[in-house]
Design an enzyme around this catalytic site. Sequence first.
Site, PDB file in Angstrom:
ATOM      1  N   LYS A 172      25.606 -16.919 -24.256  1.00 48.70           N
ATOM      2  CA  LYS A 172      24.531 -15.740 -24.604  1.00 48.70           C
ATOM      3  C   LYS A 172      24.499 -14.779 -25.918  1.00 48.70           C
ATOM      4  CE  LYS A 172      23.534 -12.764 -21.189  1.00 48.70           C
ATOM      5  NZ  LYS A 172      23.269 -11.231 -21.600  1.00 48.70           N
ATOM      6  N   ASN A 173      25.610 -14.036 -25.094  1.00 50.74           N
ATOM      7  CA  ASN A 173      25.830 -13.002 -26.087  1.00 50.74           C
ATOM      8  C   ASN A 173      26.318 -12.529 -27.661  1.00 50.74           C
ATOM      9  OD1 ASN A 173      24.988 -11.502 -24.082  1.00 50.74           O
ATOM     10  ND2 ASN A 173      26.883 -11.026 -23.369  1.00 50.74           N
TER      11      ASN A 173
ATOM     12  N   ARG B 235      16.904  -5.815 -23.022  1.00 54.17           N
ATOM     13  CA  ARG B 235      17.292  -5.243 -23.773  1.00 54.17           C
ATOM     14  C   ARG B 235      17.784  -5.855 -25.403  1.00 54.17           C
ATOM     15  NH1 ARG B 235      19.215  -1.051 -23.266  1.00 54.17           N
ATOM     16  NH2 ARG B 235      21.331  -1.359 -24.626  1.00 54.17           N
TER      17      ARG B 235
ATOM     18  N   CYS C 256      18.409   0.031 -16.567  1.00 47.84           N
ATOM     19  CA  CYS C 256      18.898  -1.149 -15.633  1.00 47.84           C
ATOM     20  C   CYS C 256      19.890  -1.157 -14.530  1.00 47.84           C
ATOM     21  CB  CYS C 256      18.991  -2.632 -16.623  1.00 47.84           C
ATOM     22  SG  CYS C 256      21.090  -2.645 -17.352  1.00 47.84           S
TER      23      CYS C 256
ATOM     24  N   ARG D 193      22.048   3.224 -20.929  1.00 45.12           N
ATOM     25  CA  ARG D 193      22.461   1.896 -21.705  1.00 45.12           C
ATOM     26  C   ARG D 193      21.250   2.889 -23.355  1.00 45.12           C
ATOM     27  NH1 ARG D 193      22.433  -3.997 -20.557  1.00 45.12           N
ATOM     28  NH2 ARG D 193      23.333  -4.094 -21.989  1.00 45.12           N
ATOM     29  N   PRO D 194      21.380   4.022 -23.873  1.00 46.34           N
ATOM     30  CA  PRO D 194      20.656   4.297 -25.163  1.00 46.34           C
ATOM     31  C   PRO D 194      20.918   3.383 -26.140  1.00 46.34           C
ATOM     32  CG  PRO D 194      22.647   5.590 -24.412  1.00 46.34           C
ATOM     33  CD  PRO D 194      22.947   4.958 -23.464  1.00 46.34           C
ATOM     34  N   ILE D 195      20.672   3.853 -27.635  1.00 44.65           N
ATOM     35  CA  ILE D 195      20.755   3.295 -28.611  1.00 44.65           C
ATOM     36  C   ILE D 195      20.979   3.955 -29.676  1.00 44.65           C
ATOM     37  CG2 ILE D 195      19.756   0.694 -28.009  1.00 44.65           C
ATOM     38  CD1 ILE D 195      16.730   1.981 -29.486  1.00 44.65           C
ATOM     39  N   ASP D 196      21.175   4.927 -29.081  1.00 44.88           N
ATOM     40  CA  ASP D 196      21.478   6.726 -29.909  1.00 44.88           C
ATOM     41  C   ASP D 196      22.765   6.000 -30.998  1.00 44.88           C
ATOM     42  OD1 ASP D 196      23.183   6.367 -27.401  1.00 44.88           O
ATOM     43  OD2 ASP D 196      24.683   8.131 -28.467  1.00 44.88           O
ATOM     44  N   LEU D 197      24.108   5.296 -31.036  1.00 45.17           N
ATOM     45  CA  LEU D 197      24.583   4.547 -32.324  1.00 45.17           C
ATOM     46  C   LEU D 197      23.909   4.134 -32.701  1.00 45.17           C
ATOM     47  CD1 LEU D 197      27.915   4.422 -29.551  1.00 45.17           C
ATOM     48  CD2 LEU D 197      27.228   6.271 -30.557  1.00 45.17           C
TER      49      LEU D 197
ATOM     50  N   ASP E 142      31.704  -7.501 -17.726  1.00 44.07           N
ATOM     51  CA  ASP E 142      31.022  -8.684 -18.146  1.00 44.07           C
ATOM     52  C   ASP E 142      31.360  -9.534 -16.648  1.00 44.07           C
ATOM     53  OD1 ASP E 142      28.554  -8.550 -20.601  1.00 44.07           O
ATOM     54  OD2 ASP E 142      28.969  -7.252 -19.187  1.00 44.07           O
TER      55      ASP E 142
ATOM     56  N   VAL F 103      33.361   0.869 -18.912  1.00 42.95           N
ATOM     57  CA  VAL F 103      32.389   0.967 -19.993  1.00 42.95           C
ATOM     58  C   VAL F 103      30.936   1.302 -19.679  1.00 42.95           C
ATOM     59  CG1 VAL F 103      31.071  -1.088 -21.794  1.00 42.95           C
ATOM     60  CG2 VAL F 103      33.474  -1.493 -20.954  1.00 42.95           C
TER      61      VAL F 103
ATOM     62  N   ARG G 175      19.090 -15.784 -16.185  1.00 41.83           N
ATOM     63  CA  ARG G 175      18.806 -15.631 -17.544  1.00 41.83           C
ATOM     64  C   ARG G 175      19.971 -15.952 -18.109  1.00 41.83           C
ATOM     65  NH1 ARG G 175      17.314  -8.980 -17.782  1.00 41.83           N
ATOM     66  NH2 ARG G 175      18.038  -9.219 -19.664  1.00 41.83           N
TER      67      ARG G 175
HETATM   68  C1  EPZ Z   1      26.518  -6.285 -25.120  1.00 46.10           C
HETATM   69  O1  EPZ Z   1      25.507  -5.173 -24.528  1.00 46.10           O
HETATM   70  C2  EPZ Z   1      26.214  -7.485 -23.465  1.00 46.10           C
HETATM   71  N1  EPZ Z   1      24.631  -7.886 -24.252  1.00 46.10           N
HETATM   72  C3  EPZ Z   1      26.506  -6.888 -22.448  1.00 46.10           C
HETATM   73  O2  EPZ Z   1      26.133  -7.307 -21.391  1.00 46.10           O
HETATM   74  C4  EPZ Z   1      28.177  -6.129 -22.045  1.00 46.10           C
HETATM   75  O3  EPZ Z   1      28.583  -6.196 -21.168  1.00 46.10           O
HETATM   76  C5  EPZ Z   1      28.726  -5.036 -23.048  1.00 46.10           C
HETATM   77  O4  EPZ Z   1      28.116  -5.694 -24.683  1.00 46.10           O
HETATM   78  C6  EPZ Z   1      29.477  -4.656 -23.819  1.00 46.10           C
HETATM   79  O5  EPZ Z   1      29.996  -5.462 -23.801  1.00 46.10           O
HETATM   80  C7  EPZ Z   1      24.277  -8.720 -25.111  1.00 46.10           C
HETATM   81  O6  EPZ Z   1      25.138  -8.450 -25.716  1.00 46.10           O
HETATM   82  C8  EPZ Z   1      23.126  -8.979 -25.100  1.00 46.10           C
HETATM   83  P1  EPZ Z   1      27.318  -2.134 -25.907  1.00 46.10           P
HETATM   84  P2  EPZ Z   1      25.534  -3.732 -25.356  1.00 46.10           P
HETATM   85  O7  EPZ Z   1      26.277  -1.707 -26.828  1.00 46.10           O
HETATM   86  O8  EPZ Z   1      25.738  -4.085 -26.870  1.00 46.10           O
HETATM   87  C9  EPZ Z   1      26.709   2.999 -24.473  1.00 46.10           C
HETATM   88  C10 EPZ Z   1      25.077  -9.219 -20.319  1.00 46.10           C
HETATM   89  O9  EPZ Z   1      25.276  -9.366 -18.751  1.00 46.10           O
HETATM   90  N2  EPZ Z   1      26.150   3.138 -25.531  1.00 46.10           N
HETATM   91  O10 EPZ Z   1      28.559  -2.137 -25.782  1.00 46.10           O
HETATM   92  O11 EPZ Z   1      24.013  -3.223 -25.325  1.00 46.10           O
HETATM   93  C11 EPZ Z   1      26.293   1.982 -23.338  1.00 46.10           C
HETATM   94  O12 EPZ Z   1      25.149   2.524 -22.313  1.00 46.10           O
HETATM   95  C12 EPZ Z   1      25.724  -8.292 -20.618  1.00 46.10           C
HETATM   96  O13 EPZ Z   1      25.583 -10.838 -21.002  1.00 46.10           O
HETATM   97  C13 EPZ Z   1      25.779   4.690 -26.083  1.00 46.10           C
HETATM   98  O14 EPZ Z   1      25.991   5.431 -25.721  1.00 46.10           O
HETATM   99  O15 EPZ Z   1      26.689  -2.791 -24.507  1.00 46.10           O
HETATM  100  C14 EPZ Z   1      27.238   1.637 -22.494  1.00 46.10           C
HETATM  101  O16 EPZ Z   1      28.022   2.235 -21.590  1.00 46.10           O
HETATM  102  C15 EPZ Z   1      25.598  -6.620 -19.681  1.00 46.10           C
HETATM  103  N3  EPZ Z   1      25.066   3.765 -27.330  1.00 46.10           N
HETATM  104  C16 EPZ Z   1      28.657   1.096 -23.387  1.00 46.10           C
HETATM  105  O17 EPZ Z   1      28.043   1.415 -25.043  1.00 46.10           O
HETATM  106  C17 EPZ Z   1      24.124   3.129 -27.710  1.00 46.10           C
HETATM  107  O18 EPZ Z   1      23.662   3.483 -28.982  1.00 46.10           O
HETATM  108  C18 EPZ Z   1      28.522   0.021 -23.753  1.00 46.10           C
HETATM  109  O19 EPZ Z   1      27.715  -0.574 -24.668  1.00 46.10           O
HETATM  110  C19 EPZ Z   1      24.984   1.969 -27.479  1.00 46.10           C
HETATM  111  C20 EPZ Z   1      25.559   1.579 -26.208  1.00 46.10           C
END
Ligand code: EPZ
Length: 423
Positions: free
Chosen positions: A22-23, A93, A117, A122-126, A310, A332, A402
């Site tokens: 999925k991811n 998301r 969620c 889960r911000p998107i600041d990065l 996950d 994480v 999902r």
């Molecule tokens: C991906 O989410 C996966 N989703 C998630 O799987 C997975 O848990 C996660 O990566 C970690 O491996 C998809 O690929 C669709 P991150 P993503 O950005 O990209 C923080 C599932 O169950 N962060 O690596 O959203 C964030 O809050 C889902 O299949 C910031 O602070 O994960 C988190 O604490 C759940 N700012 C950490 O980083 C940002 O701009 C990891 O997030 C982005 C992230």
Amino acid sequence: MKSVKIKGGVPLHGTVRSQGAKNAALPMMAACLLLKGEQMTLDNVPKLQDVETMVELLCSLGASIKQDGNKIIFDVPENISHEADEAPVRKMRASSLVLGPLLARCGSVVLPLPGGCSIGSRPIDLHLKGLVQMGASVEIKNGRVHASAKHLRGRRIYLDFPSVGATENLMMAAVLAKGETIIENAAREPEIENLASLLRNMGVRIDTEGTGYIRVNGVEKVTACIERVIPDRIEICTYILAGVMTGGEVKVYDVALDHIAALLAKLEEAGVSFSVETDASGEHSVTVHPVKKLSPISIKTMPYPGFPTDMQPQIVAALTLSKGVSLVEESVFQARFLYAAELNRMGANIGIKGDTAVIQGVKSLSGATVQATDLRAGAALILAGLAAKGETRVENLEHVMRGYEDIDEKLRSLGAELSLEPE
Ligand code: EPZ
């Protein structure tokens, strides 16, 4: 809300084939927005609610999409919309993955801010910080991101955290940027490499991915391409744990062994025995053999290649039946233990201390009615229901649908006694 009723205590036996990841599928689907008047084909795409949501979003932007089983064909015209609909973004998301490709291809994008969620804000600041570094101007108003850039410029970007989504958005933005982009401290998940392979098939030069350092040379235009989605490592590990927790023998095939090394290593430490086979076509499978009781272990979730977050709820569910006290630290996400209270209602003994679950093994779990709070929490509760004595009902099953293709049929094919209940 849908639910599933499970009669627990039945050792599972048999073979299941993994679904496409999925991811990996979701970012690769979003990458179709880089095309102008070209076609893209993805194979081994899992049939999931999240895939349907991404199809809905891409169609609302102007792509035309043909689904044929696990194959999806994307035709993307010259002109598409740069404004994402609210509905699909609020539902999922991963919709934020259209940010990079839309901005690169249209020069502007309007994206409703994805919600948080149950596992964190889960911000998107990065994501946004990297796009600004590439020359975008970004404004957030009325709950929407408004980003624009006449032309994105390639540059060196350092990610404060190896965010999977930020890495993917910036890789896709870099494809049509002027010059070379280097992403440092990038995520190294196998799904990133799958996306890189797709972009390479689009004619983009990308190298050294998988080492936390990704170099992308921008191009004027990408070309039509085909790519296969890798096996879903999280789904595979979930079925392996189903065999472990029910004391059965389960074989999962179409497995990329290096993608599940962390789980196999921890299961070995916990006393689980499994065998790995490679068939004539070179396809790998893993068979887990019956084990009496797991030995207690300590785990800390980490970005890949560490133990995947996950799989955290699922491994905690398995450790509720171990011979001693196990520790699982979540590093994480901020809050990914909501499901522990539901497991405790089934007789587990889990205490949460900060970002660590302290799991005192118990003799057995007992069936109960429990609520899934997110995708992987729901999977963990189903695993617990399969192992528990008596009947378990897992509610809010939509969360699980999902991310797990045909989970009821796959578990039934392994001998599980379960039935879906409509809302
Ligand atoms: C991906 O989410 C996966 N989703 C998630 O799987 C997975 O848990 C996660 O990566 C970690 O491996 C998809 O690929 C669709 P991150 P993503 O950005 O990209 C923080 C599932 O169950 N962060 O690596 O959203 C964030 O809050 C889902 O299949 C910031 O602070 O994960 C988190 O604490 C759940 N700012 C950490 O980083 C940002 O701009 C990891 O997030 C982005 C992230």
